[in-house]
Design an enzyme around this catalytic site. Structure first.
Site, short mmCIF file in Angstrom:
data_model
loop_
_atom_site.label_atom_id
_atom_site.label_comp_id
_atom_site.label_asym_id
_atom_site.label_seq_id
_atom_site.Cartn_x
_atom_site.Cartn_y
_atom_site.Cartn_z
N GLU A 120 4.96 -2.21 8.01
CA GLU A 120 6.39 -1.94 7.80
C GLU A 120 6.58 -0.85 6.75
O GLU A 120 5.68 -0.59 5.94
CB GLU A 120 7.06 -3.26 7.39
CG GLU A 120 8.53 -3.21 7.06
CD GLU A 120 9.43 -2.76 8.20
OE1 GLU A 120 9.20 -1.67 8.75
OE2 GLU A 120 10.40 -3.50 8.51
N ASP B 87 13.07 -4.98 1.94
CA ASP B 87 14.26 -4.90 1.10
C ASP B 87 14.79 -6.32 0.87
O ASP B 87 14.30 -7.02 0.00
CB ASP B 87 15.26 -3.98 1.82
CG ASP B 87 16.50 -3.68 1.01
OD1 ASP B 87 16.42 -3.65 -0.21
OD2 ASP B 87 17.57 -3.45 1.62
N LYS C 53 11.51 2.59 13.41
CA LYS C 53 10.74 3.82 13.39
C LYS C 53 10.06 4.01 12.05
O LYS C 53 9.10 4.76 11.92
CB LYS C 53 11.67 5.03 13.62
CG LYS C 53 12.43 5.03 14.90
CD LYS C 53 13.33 6.32 14.88
CE LYS C 53 14.48 6.16 15.81
NZ LYS C 53 15.47 7.21 15.62
#
Ligand code: IMP
Ligand code: MG
Length: 175
Positions: free
Chosen positions: A99, A103, A43
């Site tokens: 995106e 990470d 999400k």
């Protein structure tokens, strides 16, 4: 605000808006006269994607995928699962994956691999933010909003156990 923790602003709404304008300009120049298939990763990317596409003046189609690599906590499980896929053939198309944050890079390297395997003409990556200090798999980010230090950030689509996605800025939860 209803939330009990305090959020320290790391990147303001104004800074985000300015950077998105620059990224959209780059994308508009790179793909002038061409069609672009935009694939957002649910999400977290929803807010970045919606602001970015408003500034893109190309022929576009917008789709979403959902992958999971995190539980409700703040550490990666290392396993990437495609929970929702697109129903459109992307062979010979220009694809931009959108995106929220890169990470460890584990999620995006897997997603890029899947999309490239489907025979897209070009596959580029736009990410609102990146934490290079945490990288475990190399990922090339073509359109990057902000590099952030090794802190868990929330807001502007990013959550902590599903909270804070609605914040119009990027912040850090005070400990
Ligand atoms: P990666 O696979 O480790 O690169 O991270 C994948 C996903 O973890 C991102 O798309 C985010 O949804 C989530 N994530 C990583 N870092 C953060 C953070 O600082 N705040 C919120 N979500 C994060
Ligand atoms: Mg994500």
């Amino acid at each position: 605000m209803e939330n009990s923790e305090k959020i320290n602003v790391l990147i303001s709404e104004e800074e985000i808006e300015k950077r998105i304008k620059e990224l959209a300009e780059e994308i508009n120049n790179d793909f002038r006269g061409e069609k672009v298939i935009i694939i957002g990763v649910l999400k977290g990317s929803f807010m970045f994607l919606s602001d970015l596409v408003k500034k893109i003046n190309l022929d576009t189609e917008i789709y979403f995928i959902e992958v999971s690599s995190y539980g409700d906590g703040t550490t990666t499980s290392g396993v990437v699962q495609m929970k929702k896929d697109i129903d459109r053939d992307i062979k010979d198309e220009n694809v931009i994956i959108v995106e929220d944050i890169i990470d460890t890079g584990i999620t995006m390297s897997k997603v890029m691999e899947i999309i490239k395997f489907r025979g897209a003409k070009t596959v580029r990556l736009a990410s609102c933010s990146s934490k290079p200090a945490r990288r475990r798999v190399e990922v090339d980010i073509d359109y990057l909003g902000f590099e952030v230090e090794d802190k868990f950030i929330v807001g502007y689509g990013l959550d902590c156990a599903q909270k804070y996605r609605n914040l119009p800025y990027i912040g850090v939860v005070e400990e």
